[in-house]
Write an enzyme that holds these catalytic residues in place. Structure first.
Site, PDB file in Angstrom:
ATOM      1  N   GLU A 178      -3.805  -2.768  -2.175  1.00 41.88           N
ATOM      2  CA  GLU A 178      -2.379  -2.651  -2.464  1.00 41.88           C
ATOM      3  C   GLU A 178      -1.501  -2.880  -1.227  1.00 41.88           C
ATOM      4  O   GLU A 178      -0.761  -1.989  -0.787  1.00 41.88           O
ATOM      5  CB  GLU A 178      -2.061  -1.293  -3.092  1.00 41.88           C
ATOM      6  CG  GLU A 178      -2.760  -1.075  -4.424  1.00 41.88           C
ATOM      7  CD  GLU A 178      -2.360   0.234  -5.099  1.00 41.88           C
ATOM      8  OE1 GLU A 178      -1.622   1.033  -4.493  1.00 41.88           O
ATOM      9  OE2 GLU A 178      -2.785   0.451  -6.249  1.00 41.88           O
ATOM     10  N   GLU A 375      -8.528  -0.322  -9.917  1.00 41.97           N
ATOM     11  CA  GLU A 375      -7.972   1.015 -10.159  1.00 41.97           C
ATOM     12  C   GLU A 375      -7.215   1.012 -11.475  1.00 41.97           C
ATOM     13  O   GLU A 375      -6.453   0.095 -11.759  1.00 41.97           O
ATOM     14  CB  GLU A 375      -6.994   1.452  -9.051  1.00 41.97           C
ATOM     15  CG  GLU A 375      -7.614   1.793  -7.721  1.00 41.97           C
ATOM     16  CD  GLU A 375      -6.564   2.259  -6.714  1.00 41.97           C
ATOM     17  OE1 GLU A 375      -5.511   2.796  -7.133  1.00 41.97           O
ATOM     18  OE2 GLU A 375      -6.813   2.093  -5.512  1.00 41.97           O
TER      19      GLU A 375
END
Length: 480
Positions: A178, A375
């Site tokens: 991320e 995720e």
């Protein structure tokens, strides 16, 4: 406390099968679970510093102890094996390996990850290693952090150190987790470490994170021939407009640029096109982008990791919030509205259909590439009842619906190879401290006791059958 009604009635939907070889796993990050923040040569990261800055983290919580996986990894791996995990996605703490962010390796840090990897392999669990999950060594931040080009070069050096030690046992390597969060929450809004608020710096940080990724992949590929695979993980956004107005449509466009295209295009297409270049230039200029950078960032990848939690509903054309800056640099006048959906404990809206749309959009708009959902999960207000059980029907339903959406995306052509539930354990949830619980395993923080929640037992049945199993219909646990 009142125990929930546990009289289960199975839903009538039939299981949906997944392809042979589909990987079922779960994920964590070093600073969120390891603890041992001062042990065996580890030095502070930007998160150690941020946690000690008054008002930045809920309750003044830190990751000093977290869930103590540094010392309890063997028991944790045994629990993973009990659930039936086929893979465990974890991150390496850069300040354990290079405490100052450069120079020779700290051997004790490498030894820990070697022990963890060997323990996973001994249990038949595939290690998925992430090199960077936000814990930049503090000395590199003191030197300017990710807005400085040199940080990318330091990251590539660090990647080679870890790869040299573990390349023979870890097949799947992810460079960054991320980078949008690292760049825009860390340097734009200041909601995450290092807590800076500078739009131009956030854009520069995004580019240098990607440059570090490209340099690391190129260097690791050159070190050892073999069948290792390299990827990167992005948290992608789905935004829809409040109205049909031109202002709201432009808000959607800018969110799509900042969270999706700014990362996907240079990585998968090897370019910043005219629209992206104009956007970048309007916020930060383009002097930080050098000739050849896009080609380096676009180094050949073997897989793309996608993280997804919630959709956004946006409105454009408002006044910029100068008190609480938006993390979307270049979109400071975009407001986020409530879309009327169910909310998690984080206040995030739940809509599995938008997850399917994100996955299929990547498959449709970019060259074919294997995808791992690295995720996906939800936080709820879990607790242990008097019998020592943790009932979490809303998490179980959330995961069921999102796995179903992933299955639909696969049927529509997305090449998805695996799914990693976030998270394996309740843990340190960044600026939320220990107030939010994402785990399928409950952690009693004072005692470090682990308890499998109902979602963990259900997920075990999904893994065992390699199919999306129905979820029991149960009463919501009564609040304490």
């Amino acid at each position: 406390m009142t125990s929930t009604d546990t009289r289960d009635h199975m839903a009538t939907s039939a299981p949906r099968a997944f392809p042979a070889g589909f990987v079922w796993g779960s994920a964590t990050a070093a600073y969120q679970v390891e603890g041992a923040a001062h042990d065996d040569g580890r030095q502070p990261s930007i998160w150690d510093t941020f946690c000690r800055t008054p008002g930045k983290v809920h309750n003044g919580d830190t990751g000093d102890i977290a869930v103590d996986q540094y010392n309890r990894y063997a028991d944790d791996v045994a629990l993973m094996s009990k659930i039936g995990l086929q893979a465990y996605r974890f991150s390496v703490a850069w300040p354990r390996i290079q405490p100052t962010g450069s120079g020779p390796a700290n051997e004790k840090g490498l030894d820990y990850y070697e022990r963890l990897v060997d323990s996973l392999l001994g249990a038949g669990i595939k290690p998925f290693l992430t090199l960077y999950h936000w814990d930049l060594p503090q000395p590199l931040e003191d030197a300017g952090g990710w807005p400085e080009r040199d940080t990318a070069h330091r990251f590539a050096d660090y990647a080679q150190i870890v790869y040299e030690r573990l390349h023979d046992r870890v097949r799947s390597w992810t460079t960054l987790n991320e980078p949008w969060c690292s760049a825009f929450l860390g340097y734009g809004s200041g909601r995450h470490a290092p807590g800076r608020q500078n739009e131009a710096d956030s854009i520069k940080a995004a580019h240098h994170l990607l440059l570090g990724h490209g340099e690391a992949v190129t260097a690791m590929r050159a070190m050892h021939e073999g069948d290792n695979e390299f990827g990167v993980t992005f948290n992608l956004a789905h935004a829809s407009p409040v109205t049909d107005s031109a202002e709201d449509a432009d808000a959607v466009r800018r969110i799509h640029i900042v969270q999706n295209r700014l990362f996907l295009d240079p990585t998968l297409l090897g370019e910043y096109d005219d629209e992206l270049t104009t956007f970048i230039d309007g916020v930060a200029g383009t002097e930080h982008i050098h000739d050849g950078d896009a080609a380096t960032i676009g180094a050949s990848l073997d897989f793309l990791g996608i993280n997804y939690y919630m959709p956004f509903v946006v409105r454009g054309g408002g006044e910029p919030d100068t008190v609480n800056p938006s993390p979307y640099s270049g979109a400071q006048d975009v407001a986020f509205e409530y879309g009327g959906r169910e909310l998690t404990a984080m206040g995030w809206e739940v809509d599995a259909k938008t997850f399917e749309e994100v996955l299929t959009r990547v498959a449709r708009n970019y060259p074919p590439i294997p995808i791992y959902v690295t995720e996906n999960g939800a936080a709820y207000d879990d607790y242990s009842d008097p019998e020592g059980n943790v009932h979490d029907p809303r998490r179980r339903q959330y995961v069921h619906d999102h796995v179903g959406a992933m299955h639909d995306a696969m049927a529509a052509g997305a090449d998805i190879r695996g799914y990693f539930l976030w998270s394996m354990f309740d843990n340190f949830e960044w600026a939320e401290g220990y107030a939010k619980r994402f785990g399928m395993v409950y952690v009693d923080y004072p005692t470090q006791t682990r308890i499998m929640k109902d979602s963990a037992h259900w997920y075990a049945s999904v893994i065992a059958s390699n199919s999306l199993m129905p979820v029991p219909v149960v009463a919501e646990p009564t609040a304490r």
